[in-house]
Design an enzyme around this catalytic site. Structure first.
Site, PDB file in Angstrom:
ATOM      1  N   ARG A  22      16.816  -5.691  85.321  1.00  0.00           N
ATOM      2  CA  ARG A  22      17.403  -5.928  83.990  1.00  0.00           C
ATOM      3  C   ARG A  22      18.791  -6.583  84.103  1.00  0.00           C
ATOM      4  O   ARG A  22      19.716  -6.270  83.354  1.00  0.00           O
ATOM      5  CB  ARG A  22      17.476  -4.622  83.195  1.00  0.00           C
ATOM      6  CG  ARG A  22      16.114  -4.189  82.675  1.00  0.00           C
ATOM      7  CD  ARG A  22      16.200  -2.909  81.869  1.00  0.00           C
ATOM      8  NE  ARG A  22      16.640  -1.815  82.713  1.00  0.00           N
ATOM      9  CZ  ARG A  22      17.247  -0.709  82.281  1.00  0.00           C
ATOM     10  NH1 ARG A  22      17.482  -0.556  81.004  1.00  0.00           N
ATOM     11  NH2 ARG A  22      17.614   0.232  83.113  1.00  0.00           N
ATOM     12  N   LYS A 122       8.263  -8.765  64.345  1.00  0.00           N
ATOM     13  CA  LYS A 122       7.394  -8.709  65.527  1.00  0.00           C
ATOM     14  C   LYS A 122       6.690 -10.035  65.783  1.00  0.00           C
ATOM     15  O   LYS A 122       6.230 -10.682  64.847  1.00  0.00           O
ATOM     16  CB  LYS A 122       6.327  -7.635  65.333  1.00  0.00           C
ATOM     17  CG  LYS A 122       6.921  -6.282  65.107  1.00  0.00           C
ATOM     18  CD  LYS A 122       6.544  -5.322  66.181  1.00  0.00           C
ATOM     19  CE  LYS A 122       7.382  -4.069  65.966  1.00  0.00           C
ATOM     20  NZ  LYS A 122       7.365  -3.180  67.081  1.00  0.00           N
ATOM     21  N   ILE A 431      14.071  11.630  57.748  1.00  0.00           N
ATOM     22  CA  ILE A 431      12.872  11.169  58.452  1.00  0.00           C
ATOM     23  C   ILE A 431      12.684  11.854  59.794  1.00  0.00           C
ATOM     24  O   ILE A 431      11.619  11.792  60.392  1.00  0.00           O
ATOM     25  CB  ILE A 431      12.923   9.625  58.615  1.00  0.00           C
ATOM     26  CG1 ILE A 431      13.104   8.965  57.252  1.00  0.00           C
ATOM     27  CG2 ILE A 431      11.685   9.069  59.287  1.00  0.00           C
ATOM     28  CD1 ILE A 431      12.027   9.305  56.224  1.00  0.00           C
ATOM     29  N   GLU A 484      15.513  16.076  66.326  1.00  0.00           N
ATOM     30  CA  GLU A 484      14.895  15.408  67.495  1.00  0.00           C
ATOM     31  C   GLU A 484      15.845  15.177  68.681  1.00  0.00           C
ATOM     32  O   GLU A 484      15.721  14.172  69.391  1.00  0.00           O
ATOM     33  CB  GLU A 484      14.230  14.079  67.073  1.00  0.00           C
ATOM     34  CG  GLU A 484      13.213  14.233  65.955  1.00  0.00           C
ATOM     35  CD  GLU A 484      12.518  12.918  65.538  1.00  0.00           C
ATOM     36  OE1 GLU A 484      12.597  11.920  66.287  1.00  0.00           O
ATOM     37  OE2 GLU A 484      11.901  12.911  64.465  1.00  0.00           O
ATOM     38  N   HIS A 641       5.248   8.944  58.009  1.00  0.00           N
ATOM     39  CA  HIS A 641       6.339   7.991  57.815  1.00  0.00           C
ATOM     40  C   HIS A 641       5.957   6.648  58.419  1.00  0.00           C
ATOM     41  O   HIS A 641       5.368   6.586  59.481  1.00  0.00           O
ATOM     42  CB  HIS A 641       7.614   8.505  58.477  1.00  0.00           C
ATOM     43  CG  HIS A 641       8.671   7.457  58.615  1.00  0.00           C
ATOM     44  ND1 HIS A 641       9.351   6.956  57.523  1.00  0.00           N
ATOM     45  CD2 HIS A 641       9.122   6.772  59.694  1.00  0.00           C
ATOM     46  CE1 HIS A 641      10.181   6.012  57.947  1.00  0.00           C
ATOM     47  NE2 HIS A 641      10.057   5.878  59.251  1.00  0.00           N
ATOM     48  N   CYS A 643       7.483   2.432  58.921  1.00  0.00           N
ATOM     49  CA  CYS A 643       8.774   1.772  59.036  1.00  0.00           C
ATOM     50  C   CYS A 643       8.901   0.400  58.420  1.00  0.00           C
ATOM     51  O   CYS A 643       9.652  -0.406  58.928  1.00  0.00           O
ATOM     52  CB  CYS A 643       9.099   1.566  60.495  1.00  0.00           C
ATOM     53  SG  CYS A 643       9.631   3.023  61.292  1.00  0.00           S
ATOM     54  N   HIS A 694      19.442   0.788  58.904  1.00  0.00           N
ATOM     55  CA  HIS A 694      19.707  -0.185  59.969  1.00  0.00           C
ATOM     56  C   HIS A 694      21.125  -0.735  59.887  1.00  0.00           C
ATOM     57  O   HIS A 694      21.590  -1.406  60.787  1.00  0.00           O
ATOM     58  CB  HIS A 694      18.701  -1.331  59.902  1.00  0.00           C
ATOM     59  CG  HIS A 694      17.293  -0.829  60.029  1.00  0.00           C
ATOM     60  ND1 HIS A 694      16.522  -0.511  58.939  1.00  0.00           N
ATOM     61  CD2 HIS A 694      16.546  -0.534  61.114  1.00  0.00           C
ATOM     62  CE1 HIS A 694      15.352  -0.057  59.360  1.00  0.00           C
ATOM     63  NE2 HIS A 694      15.332  -0.064  60.666  1.00  0.00           N
ATOM     64  N   CYS A 726      14.539   5.463  57.397  1.00  0.00           N
ATOM     65  CA  CYS A 726      14.014   5.744  58.734  1.00  0.00           C
ATOM     66  C   CYS A 726      14.892   6.821  59.367  1.00  0.00           C
ATOM     67  O   CYS A 726      15.802   7.342  58.712  1.00  0.00           O
ATOM     68  CB  CYS A 726      14.012   4.458  59.573  1.00  0.00           C
ATOM     69  SG  CYS A 726      12.975   4.556  61.059  1.00  0.00           S
TER      70      CYS A 726
HETATM   71  N1  GLN Z   1      10.774  10.689  63.163  1.00  0.00           N
HETATM   72  C1  GLN Z   1      11.285   9.484  63.764  1.00  0.00           C
HETATM   73  C2  GLN Z   1      12.791   9.448  63.618  1.00  0.00           C
HETATM   74  O1  GLN Z   1      13.288   9.892  62.650  1.00  0.00           O
HETATM   75  C3  GLN Z   1      10.707   8.255  63.137  1.00  0.00           C
HETATM   76  C4  GLN Z   1      11.206   7.001  63.796  1.00  0.00           C
HETATM   77  C5  GLN Z   1      10.528   5.755  63.354  1.00  0.00           C
HETATM   78  O2  GLN Z   1       9.905   5.717  62.318  1.00  0.00           O
HETATM   79  N2  GLN Z   1      10.635   4.697  64.098  1.00  0.00           N
HETATM   80  O3  GLN Z   1      13.501   8.954  64.457  1.00  0.00           O
HETATM   81 ZN    ZN Z   2      10.860   4.493  60.541  1.00  0.00          ZN
END
Ligand code: GLN
Ligand code: ZN
Length: 754
Positions: A22, A122, A431, A484, A641, A643, A694, A726
């Site tokens: 990298r 993408k 999320i 998370e 969910h 995105c 974002h 998100c």
């Molecule tokens: N549960 C994930 C988060 O909150 C969902 C991420 C995603 O949709 N890319 O990070």
């Molecule tokens: Zn998302």
């Protein structure tokens, strides 16, 4: 098998750019920080390019491509080459030297104060992202750079007469978007003639520099839109092919077959070679037969898969190539697409099981397969290995197969009568992820290196969960999450715990710009030896009276962001993942968790490029989600969910998932999806993201309130959930907290007016 016949040549469509270590990522990031100069970065880039040519030559590749290198993205390179840069990036104070040009280039990709970057999306159905050029009727394509020529010369000086590769004009225009100031109904394809002039100039310059061939990539021909653009295709290649001062033109297509009609157009165009993909689907030979072969147009046969990591079944590929020799006079063996999408070298992996390693080939190994095939077909070598198929006994788990086979239709259905998810309208939630702090990342790295013990690491995670729960209570959110903190990545985290999955140490592939991902490898039958998330969710639940939502990654997303076995249909693999998740869901429910979210961030992404293949995809995609989630009691709330916001395509699919609550991106599309769902009489819950995570910008209460009022005007407030777009893992705590406070306040205001 011995084959005699014309000399068969070998090539690849492209090679990874990031470097075996990298190097490009590191060099770019230090340039962005100001720690390295433009010259430092350019030196790293030049070394990487020359290293790639040397590797390809060492592998025995006859025809080496160039201009496959990019600092960020090849579509952006094309826009810059032709001067198609939006006015907001034309800063007259920017010097026209190398440093100034690089700065502007990265500004287009990453944005600068006052000039937001180009949109990123993408690249077809891969995980590589390109930047979307913004075009309008006023722009005049012209030759504004010399990247392909400079890289050709650089290679030539080092002893390689390469074949420069450019994004083709049709693909470039069909992937571009009309700028905001373009008139309604105008489309970038209207620039085709002007753009062809500019392409012709570049081809002439390449010819003058000594290039004998140039490759124009037209993957858009594998999509319905591209297949329908026959008149433009015909125009593009009769114009470019009609010029005298040009190298040979190779038109490369990949990511699927292009259909007999487009193939006929290319066959009849004055181009010297056409590249077809014989891996992604099986229609290539039928298309060639339908046009009675390519005749004297060279066929570049993509028979070594460029975007997955399995070893090629050499005898089978030899047989395919044998058939193809009957359909074209001249043949070049190639990869199905650029090797950009696979890691560089299997030899960099030290801990893969030997049976798995024997089944794998990364870019380096694939170039050797291509070269071997070329030599076998030319009668210079014996056909080598067959694929060590992952169907070998080491990868089969009879219990998983028996369990799946025994499932009845009821395993895919929930009762339609269910409890209300909450007793509130406009329930607020998030999320899943909360900011991943530096402290957390450092702890994870130290734990990985063995410097932080298991118990100490868990203590760090528990402390983080305590903080996230306390913060959410203080903000006044209704359905909480644990944040998370234990996850490096939403797919990798589960892949590391599932049987049938392997992870790599160095298997990096470019996702966008300097961002690389390390997709895990799904090689065998999947099962779950132990619960994967229960410990963390139940710990979080033990810290609050409010409901905590459990978080899982859904089967389609687990496949989309991995390298997946190809010896059985994707649907079968997805159902195995689903079954493992179903067990996790059951364990969460048993542990008292009442809200369970199964993320399908990639549902849209795996959607086949062509309409006729979509129904079958949605059937297994929806089926596997339902298998994962339908074991719960009617009073448990299943969330999902996604995105993105272009749901037009899959709105039926979303309904079919039958989740109780679906959260989606909506802030940037002004709640269009909600209006759509309202019209359709959608009866489950929907959480249209009320602000864009974002961006670091903190949305005001008033602006969130306005979004919510708009949503309430389309659907019943009882089914409306309030959440960001998100997960928050890429944000800082300060902005995340303020944004969530504003969100909760906005929900409160709208609620009180109901
Ligand atoms: N549960 C994930 C988060 O909150 C969902 C991420 C995603 O949709 N890319 O990070
Ligand atoms: Zn998302």
């Amino acid at each position: 098998m011995t084959t005699t016949g014309p000399a068969v040549r070998s090539t690849v469509h492209g090679y990874p750019r990031i470097g075996p270590d990298r190097e490009l990522k590191r060099a770019e990031e230090s340039y962005w920080k100001g720690a390295a100069s433009a010259a430092d970065l350019e030196k790293v880039a030049a070394d990487l390019r020359l290293d790639t040519y040397a590797r390809l030559r060492a592998a025995g590749i006859d025809d080496i491509p160039s201009n496959t290198f990019s600092y960020y993205d090849q579509v952006l390179d094309t826009a810059v080459l032709f001067g198609l840069v939006p006015a907001r990036f034309e800063d007259p104070s920017t010097a026209a030297d190398a440093d100034g040009r690089l700065r502007r280039y990265f500004a287009l990709a990453r944005g600068v104060q006052g000039a937001p970057p180009l949109e990123m999306t993408k690249w077809f159905d891969t995980n590589y992202h390109y930047l979307v050029p913004e075009l309008s009727p006023g722009v005049r394509p012209r030759v504004a750079g010399d990247k392909p020529v400079a890289e050709f010369r650089e290679a030539l000086e080092a002893g390689y007469r390469t074949r420069p590769v450019l994004v083709g004009p049709l693909t470039f225009l069909l992937l571009s978007k009309a700028a905001d100031d373009a008139p309604e109904g105008w489309s970038p394809i209207e620039l085709l003639d002007d753009l062809l002039d500019a392409y012709a100039r570049v081809l002439a310059d390449l010819r003058a520099a000594g290039a004998e061939q140039v490759q124009l990539d037209e993957p858009v021909l594998a999509t319905d839109e591209g297949r329908a653009a026959l008149a433009h295709l015909e125009r593009a290649y009769s114009v470019l092919g009609g010029r005298a001062d040009r190298p040979e033109i190779w038109v490369s297509t990949y990511f699927g077959s292009i259909g007999a009609d487009a193939l006929r157009v290319l066959k009849e165009s004055p181009v010297e070679a056409v590249g077809l993909d014989f891996v992604t689907d099986t229609e290539g030979i039928a298309d060639l037969t339908a046009v009675s072969g390519l005749g004297s147009t060279r066929l570049v046969a993509g028979v070594v898969e460029g975007r997955n990591v399995w070893r090629t079944d050499v005898p089978a590929a030899v047989a395919t190539l044998g058939t193809l020799l009957g359909l074209a006079d001249e043949l070049t063996v190639s990869t199905s697409c650029s090797l950009l999408h696979v890691p560089i070298d299997l030899d960099a992996e030290t801990s893969l099981a030997p049976e798995l390693r024997a089944a794998l080939a990364f870019a380096e190994q694939k170039t050797r397969e291509v070269s071997l095939l070329g030599r076998v077909l030319s009668g210079e070598a014996e056909a080598g290995h067959a694929a060590a198929a992952p169907a070998d006994a080491a990868f089969v788990d009879a219990r998983v197969r028996a369990r799946l086979a025994a499932l009845g239709a009821d395993a895919y259905e929930r009762p339609q009568e269910r409890g209300a998810p909450t007793d509130l309208p406009l329930t607020t939630t998030t999320i899943g992820s909360f900011p991943q702090t530096g402290e957390l990342r450092r702890a994870r790295a130290a734990h990985r290196r063995g410097e932080l013990g298991e118990e100490e690491y868990k203590a760090v995670l528990r402390a983080e969960i305590d903080r996230v729960i306390a913060l959410q209570e203080d903000i006044g959110l209704d359905v909480l999450v644990h944040g998370e903190p234990e996850r490096n990545d939403m797919v990798q985290y589960f892949a590391e715990q599932l049987r049938g999955y392997a992870t790599t140490e160095n298997g990096w592939v470019q996702s966008y710009g300097s961002r690389c991902v390390r997709p895990p490898i799904l090689f065998g039958d999947v099962s779950r030896p132990e619960p994967m998330t229960v410990e963390w969710i139940t710990y979080a639940q033990s810290r609050t009276e409010k409901p905590v939502k459990g978080m899982l990654t859904g089967p389609v997303t687990m496949l989309a962001w991995s390298f997946v076995r190809t010896d059985q249909p994707l649907g079968d693999t997805a159902r195995q993942v689903a079954l493992a998740l179903r067990d996790e869901v059951a364990d969460l429910e048993r542990a008292g968790i009442r809200h369970i979210q199964v993320d399908e961030a990639a549902l849209r992404e795996l959607l086949p490029l062509r309409q006729e293949k979509r129904r079958e995809y949605l059937d297994w995609a929806v089926g596997s989600f339902r298998l994962a989630t339908s074991g719960v009691s009617p009073s448990t709330t299943v969330h999902t969910h996604m995105c993105y916001s272009e749901f037009g395509l899959i709105v039926d699919g979303i309904e079919a998932l039958d989740a109780d609550v679906t959260s989606v991106e909506a802030a940037r599309s002004r709640m269009e999806l909600v209006a759509d769902l309202g019209r359709r009489g959608y009866k489950r819950g929907i959480g249209p993201g009320v602000y864009d995570i974002h961006s670091p910008r903190v949305p005001s209460v008033a602006e969130i309130e306005a979004s919510l009022r708009l949503a309430v005007s389309h659907i019943d407030a009882g089914g409306l959930w309030v959440n960001p777009d998100c997960g928050l893992k890429t944000r800082g705590y300060e902005e995340a907290e303020q944004a969530l406070r504003n969100m909760v306040e906005a929900a409160r205001r709208v609620r009180s007016g109901l």
